[in-house]
Structure formats: C-alpha cells, structure tokens
Design an enzyme around this catalytic site. Structure first.
Site, mmCIF file in Angstrom:
data_model
loop_
_atom_site.group_PDB
_atom_site.id
_atom_site.type_symbol
_atom_site.label_atom_id
_atom_site.label_comp_id
_atom_site.label_asym_id
_atom_site.label_seq_id
_atom_site.Cartn_x
_atom_site.Cartn_y
_atom_site.Cartn_z
ATOM 1 C CE LYS A 42 -0.652 13.560 -15.043
ATOM 2 N NZ LYS A 42 -1.026 13.989 -16.413
ATOM 3 C CE LYS B 11 5.303 17.163 -14.732
ATOM 4 N NZ LYS B 11 5.478 15.919 -15.488
ATOM 5 C CD GLU C 44 -3.762 16.472 -16.483
ATOM 6 O OE1 GLU C 44 -2.672 15.964 -16.170
ATOM 7 O OE2 GLU C 44 -4.280 16.377 -17.586
ATOM 8 C CG HIS D 50 -0.920 11.696 -26.431
ATOM 9 N ND1 HIS D 50 -1.529 12.330 -25.372
ATOM 10 C CD2 HIS D 50 0.325 11.398 -26.014
ATOM 11 C CE1 HIS D 50 -0.678 12.424 -24.369
ATOM 12 N NE2 HIS D 50 0.458 11.868 -24.721
ATOM 13 C CG HIS E 48 6.168 11.396 -25.753
ATOM 14 N ND1 HIS E 48 4.798 11.377 -25.887
ATOM 15 C CD2 HIS E 48 6.449 12.397 -24.877
ATOM 16 C CE1 HIS E 48 4.273 12.323 -25.125
ATOM 17 N NE2 HIS E 48 5.246 12.953 -24.494
ATOM 18 N NE ARG F 100 0.560 16.905 -13.519
ATOM 19 C CZ ARG F 100 1.143 16.038 -12.724
ATOM 20 N NH1 ARG F 100 0.749 15.944 -11.468
ATOM 21 N NH2 ARG F 100 2.111 15.279 -13.142
ATOM 22 C CG HIS G 295 1.509 16.130 -24.728
ATOM 23 N ND1 HIS G 295 2.299 17.261 -24.766
ATOM 24 C CD2 HIS G 295 2.289 15.153 -24.187
ATOM 25 C CE1 HIS G 295 3.495 16.972 -24.248
ATOM 26 N NE2 HIS G 295 3.517 15.702 -23.893
ATOM 27 C CD GLU H 4 7.374 16.412 -23.388
ATOM 28 O OE1 GLU H 4 6.639 17.390 -23.099
ATOM 29 O OE2 GLU H 4 6.922 15.286 -23.692
ATOM 30 C CG ASN I 133 -1.984 17.114 -21.122
ATOM 31 O OD1 ASN I 133 -1.058 16.340 -20.890
ATOM 32 N ND2 ASN I 133 -3.055 17.179 -20.375
ATOM 33 N NE ARG J 207 -4.185 -1.901 1.453
ATOM 34 C CZ ARG J 207 -4.222 -3.048 2.148
ATOM 35 N NH1 ARG J 207 -3.418 -3.223 3.182
ATOM 36 N NH2 ARG J 207 -5.067 -3.986 1.810
HETATM 37 P P1 NAD Z 1 12.922 5.413 -22.029
HETATM 38 O O1 NAD Z 1 12.871 5.236 -20.582
HETATM 39 O O2 NAD Z 1 12.485 4.272 -22.875
HETATM 40 O O3 NAD Z 1 14.394 5.832 -22.448
HETATM 41 C C1 NAD Z 1 14.745 5.940 -23.813
HETATM 42 C C2 NAD Z 1 15.911 5.014 -24.160
HETATM 43 O O4 NAD Z 1 17.118 5.581 -23.670
HETATM 44 C C3 NAD Z 1 15.823 3.635 -23.550
HETATM 45 O O5 NAD Z 1 16.290 2.697 -24.470
HETATM 46 C C4 NAD Z 1 16.794 3.720 -22.359
HETATM 47 O O6 NAD Z 1 17.332 2.463 -22.029
HETATM 48 C C5 NAD Z 1 17.839 4.635 -22.891
HETATM 49 N N1 NAD Z 1 18.577 5.427 -21.907
HETATM 50 C C6 NAD Z 1 18.096 5.994 -20.781
HETATM 51 N N2 NAD Z 1 19.031 6.764 -20.200
HETATM 52 C C7 NAD Z 1 20.136 6.651 -20.971
HETATM 53 C C8 NAD Z 1 21.428 7.218 -20.889
HETATM 54 N N3 NAD Z 1 21.762 8.099 -19.932
HETATM 55 N N4 NAD Z 1 22.325 6.879 -21.830
HETATM 56 C C9 NAD Z 1 21.982 6.032 -22.858
HETATM 57 N N5 NAD Z 1 20.767 5.480 -22.983
HETATM 58 C C10 NAD Z 1 19.854 5.796 -22.044
HETATM 59 O O7 NAD Z 1 12.047 6.640 -22.536
HETATM 60 P P2 NAD Z 1 11.925 8.170 -22.058
HETATM 61 O O8 NAD Z 1 11.889 8.944 -23.306
HETATM 62 O O9 NAD Z 1 12.878 8.523 -21.005
HETATM 63 O O10 NAD Z 1 10.478 8.184 -21.391
HETATM 64 C C11 NAD Z 1 9.320 7.831 -22.122
HETATM 65 C C12 NAD Z 1 8.279 7.332 -21.160
HETATM 66 O O11 NAD Z 1 7.999 8.353 -20.208
HETATM 67 C C13 NAD Z 1 6.973 6.980 -21.823
HETATM 68 O O12 NAD Z 1 6.535 5.734 -21.345
HETATM 69 C C14 NAD Z 1 6.026 8.076 -21.369
HETATM 70 O O13 NAD Z 1 4.684 7.624 -21.268
HETATM 71 C C15 NAD Z 1 6.598 8.423 -20.027
HETATM 72 N N6 NAD Z 1 6.253 9.776 -19.572
HETATM 73 C C16 NAD Z 1 5.756 9.907 -18.320
HETATM 74 C C17 NAD Z 1 5.439 11.154 -17.812
HETATM 75 C C18 NAD Z 1 4.948 11.296 -16.420
HETATM 76 O O14 NAD Z 1 4.530 12.390 -16.023
HETATM 77 N N7 NAD Z 1 5.001 10.250 -15.625
HETATM 78 C C19 NAD Z 1 5.628 12.296 -18.598
HETATM 79 C C20 NAD Z 1 6.150 12.145 -19.881
HETATM 80 C C21 NAD Z 1 6.462 10.868 -20.351
HETATM 81 ZN ZN ZN Z 2 5.176 14.611 -23.189
#
Ligand code: NAD
Ligand code: ZN
Length: 367
Positions: free
Chosen positions: A144, A228, A238, A253, A267, A242, A249, A186, A246, A122
């Site tokens: 999130k 942020k 949100e 999306h 993304h 907040r 987005h 972003e 988006n 929990r």
């Molecule tokens: P990711 O975590 O897949 O990372 C991208 C790639 O880079 C992966 O292959 C990873 O292994 C590699 N990588 C990470 N750090 C590295 C480094 N320092 N050196 C070399 N390679 C590295 O993707 P991302 O773009 O970081 O995040 C995308 C995700 O985030 C999506 O699932 C999206 O939905 C989520 N997201 C969440 C929020 C939120 O508020 N929680 C906001 C925006 C996006």
């Molecule tokens: Zn985004």
C-alpha cells in the site's frame, strides 16, 4: 531471518536482522545489477543512517543516479506538493524505467516513495529500508502506497509492491521511545488478530522488545512480518481477509481525526486505544468476556502505551464527533462501517451492521 511475501511474479523477501543496512549492498547488487538507484530519505534519518547505506552500496558497486533526495521529516511530507517536487527532481535527473528507488525511513518516506515509484514512467521498481518499528512490522510490507489530501489520510495512492524489504533492527536504536511503543502496538495487533501464542509471548517479552533487546526484537519483527505476509499473500487488494489488519483502526482512525493528526496522539497510540475499544465492543456484544479486554489493556499499561483517552493531553473528546469520523472512514461501504471484532484474543473477525448505539456506548465509556 527472511520472510517471503508470496505474490507469484510480484513475490519478494523481507530480510530482518541487526546490520541489514550494512549488508544492503550484498542484497541489492545481485537483485538489480547495473541499474541506477536513487535513495530517498528524510532529514531526521539522513544523518543517522544514510552514510552506512551509501557506504554499503558503494562497496558493492551499486550505481547511483545522483545524491540522496532528502525530504523534511513528518506526516506533512505525504502531500501532493512533496510528491510533485520529488517527481520533478527524479525526472530532472533523467530517470529511466530501469531506475530503482530506495525508500530509507519510516512509513511517511515509504508510502510517498512507493507511490512515486508506482506512477513514475508507469512504474519503477523500489526497495523499502524501513527505519521505524511501525514501518518494519507494517507499512513497508504489503504494497500500500500513497499520500494524504485535504479530505483525509491515505485517500490517494496505489498498490505497488516493493522488490525487497530490508528491516535493520539495529536502526531502531536511534528511534525515540514513544515511536518504538507506537510501532509495538501494531506488533500486538498481530497477536490479537489470530495468534494467542504470540500475544502470550509478548506478555513475557514485550518489555525486552521495546528496550531493543536484539533477539526479542528480531523475533517480534519476524513474526509480525510473517503474519502480514500471510494475510497479504491471501488477499493482496483487501477484498476480504486483509481487512483484519484494520483491527483497532476504525476506532483509532476516528481518534486521530478528532485530534487532527498531530503529535498529541501517534498512530500506534491511537491503534492501542482503538484495540482496547474493539475488545470493549466485542465484550458488550457478548462475543468475548470483559476479562479479555482487561487483559489486553493490562499489557499495554505494562509496556507504557495509553489505555484511556484521558491520557492524551490537551484533547477534549466528544462521542458525537467521534461517531461522525467513523462514518467517514475509507472502509465504509453502502453507508455501513466494517468493524473488526474478536471472539477472544487471537480470534478476530470482520462484522457489519453493528448497532451504532453499542458503538456509542463504548465511546461514551471511554470519553
Ligand atoms: P514517520 O515516517 O513519520 O517516522 C516517525 C518519525 O521518526 C519521523 O520523524 C522520522 O524522521 C523519525 N525516524 C524514522 N526512523 C528513525 C530512526 N531510525 N531513528 C530516529 N528517528 C527516526 O512515521 P511512521 O510511524 O514510521 O509511519 C507512519 C506513516 O505510515 C503514516 O503516514 C501511515 O499512514 C503510514 N502507514 C502506512 C501503512 C501501509 O500499509 N502503507 C501501514 C501503516 C502506516
Ligand atoms: Zn496501523
């Protein structure tokens, strides 16, 4: 630099700068004392950054419950199957409520580990150590968490704030350039939402940010996290402001959904294209001038982000299909899509009841 996220008893610090991983022990040990930690990362990040994190924790005397858990890199890891395997592994190690999870990696690891922390016993404390630019400026901040399902992205999850975020800008040196640029989209978003000065600074220094110039990068990450944090501090769940985050987005999306969430379109690339479309729509509606849409695209072009759908290779775009994806967006309420529009750069606001013919016209012009 330190940015504070102000959420009364759930407040926490974002520590930003080169070498933050090397200094992780000094930040984490005072926060958690003798409580055991479990590090979770992915198999791309592990060989690059796990040894220095482990050494830092070790030298500060942080207790560990077992070796790091290493997941496969990639979006597919944000799934029920990997969540279940992670929970099994944690519970198998006999975790207690005092256990602290550390998410070392990009948004995928952060979202999955945050969600695992939210639902295990929990609720466990967790710490974000984001290693992508996108994760440092966006996903690691704000609480999130979640996973994807067959029906769509991020449809299962919860709000669960981290206890600390360590954004080590030097860890971005190993990140592939395409991912740096995607995260940069972003960063630009925060300027476009409500900070024209920041956008103008990015027009001058965006190239240095993306090239990994330490001073420029730290400034960009700090301003982004502060933006942020301010919005999340006002509207954690949100219900209002907040939603501005988006920006770009709703279009973005739909583009990602049409492609099918694969490597053809990251993304952040989708968000860059989507922010251009949000400005096109705003201009069509007479909210801002076409010049401003051009200025935004010119910046993305200068940085090397896509500005036209035709630049996404191997995808046939279809306006009707894109409209269908927009209608299914998580943010749809009473069948109405919420758009974030702009009265100019730095002047975003949310709007509903946008004429779908105008949206279709923007898509038609882009396809
Ligand atoms: P990711 O975590 O897949 O990372 C991208 C790639 O880079 C992966 O292959 C990873 O292994 C590699 N990588 C990470 N750090 C590295 C480094 N320092 N050196 C070399 N390679 C590295 O993707 P991302 O773009 O970081 O995040 C995308 C995700 O985030 C999506 O699932 C999206 O939905 C989520 N997201 C969440 C929020 C939120 O508020 N929680 C906001 C925006 C996006
Ligand atoms: Zn985004």
């Amino acid at each position: 630099d330190i940015v504070r996220v102000d959420l009364s008893e759930r407040s926490y610090d974002i520590v930003i700068g080169p070498g933050a991983i090397k200094q992780a022990g000094a930040r984490i040990a005072p926060l958690i004392g003798r409580r055991p930690v479990i590090i979770v990362t992915d198999d791309t990040v592990a060989p690059l950054h796990l040894p220095s994190l482990e050494a830092a924790l070790e030298s500060a005397g942080v207790r560990r419950n077992g070796p790091a858990i290493i997941l496969p890199a990639g979006e597919k890891t944000k799934s029920f199957a990997h969540l279940e395997a992670l929970l099994d592994e944690m519970l198998g190690r006999g975790i207690e409520r005092s256990t602290v999870l550390i998410a070392l990696g990009g948004g995928v690891v952060g979202d999955l580990v945050g969600f695992a922390a939210a639902i295990s016993l929990r609720g466990l404390d967790f710490i974000q150590i984001p290693t992508t630019l996108l994760a440092q400026v966006d996903s690691s901040v704000g609480g999130k968490t979640g996973i994807n399902t067959r029906q769509g992205k991020n449809l299962v999850g919860s709000f669960h704030q981290p206890r600390l975020v360590l954004a080590d800008t030097s860890a971005l040196a190993t990140l592939p350039r395409r991912h740096v640029l995607a995260g940069y989209a972003e960063v630009v978003k925060y300027g476009l939402i409500d900070d024209l000065d920041f956008f103008e600074w990015l027009e001058q220094h965006g190239t240095a940010v993306c090239a990994g110039d330490t001073e420029a990068l730290v400034r960009a990450v700090t301003v982004s996290c502060a933006a942020k944090a301010a919005i999340v501090g006002q509207d954690e769940r949100e219900s209002g402001r907040r939603a501005l985050l988006n920006f770009g987005h709703t279009f973005g999306h739909a583009l990602e959904a049409a492609v099918g969430y694969d490597n053809r379109l990251l993304h952040g690339e989708a968000v860059a294209l989507g922010m251009g479309m949000a400005f096109d729509l705003s201009a069509r509606l007479g909210l801002c001038t076409g010049q401003e849409a051009i200025r935004v695209r010119r910046h993305f072009e200068a940085i090397g982000l896509p500005t036209k759908l035709g630049q996404v290779e191997g995808v046939e775009w279809d306006t009707v299909e894109l409209l269908g994806h927009m209608a299914k967006d998580k943010k749809v309420q009473d069948g109405k899509i919420t758009f974030v529009l702009a009265r100019g750069i730095g002047r975003a606001f949310t709007a509903r009841d946008i004429d779908s013919a105008e949206v279709a016209a923007v898509l038609d012009a882009a396809v």
